[in-house]
Each structure stands twice: as C-alpha cells, then as structure tokens.
Design a protein around this motif. Structure first.
Motif: not given
Length: 73
Positions: A25, A28, A3
């Motif tokens: 999120s 990640e 990203r």
C-alpha cells in the motif's frame, strides 16, 4: 496499474512478493521503499505476465506504462 491489469488483489500480490500488505500500500501511494522490495514487486508482476514499458517510443501513450504478455483468459 500492473496489479489491476492482472486482476490481482493487494493481499495476493503482497503474499506472492513476500511483503506485507502495508508495504505494498505504501508503494502504491508513491512512498519510497528499499530497492530490494521494489525489485520483489516488479519480479512478481513480471512472472505473472506484466511487461513494463520504460521507453516512451515503445508506449502507445508516449510514456511509461505496462501491458500484459498475453491477454487474461
């Protein structure tokens, strides 16, 4: 890493992958997600120009990584 290489924000990637920002999120952070969700993220990143390097021999660092098909311009 992928990203960031695309200079893509969390909201943009989440929208393009049709997932929530909270889900992205969690991904990640390394939390487990459904296979189809991970696949949607990967397909979105690949469509944007990311190449995933799974083979250690193909990576300059000797491990998995990412690169862009073409430099951002």
């Amino acid at each position: 890493m992928a990203r960031a290489a695309l200079e893509m924000g969390v909201r943009e990637l989440a929208e393009k992958a049709d997932i929530s920002t909270n889900t992205l999120s969690r991904f990640e952070r390394g939390e487990a997600l459904k296979d189809r969700t991970v696949s949607a993220i990967r397909q979105t990143l690949e469509a944007a120009g990311v190449v995933f390097i799974d083979d250690a021999a193909a990576s300059p660092t000797g491990g998995p990584g990412v690169r862009l098909k073409t430099p951002l311009g």
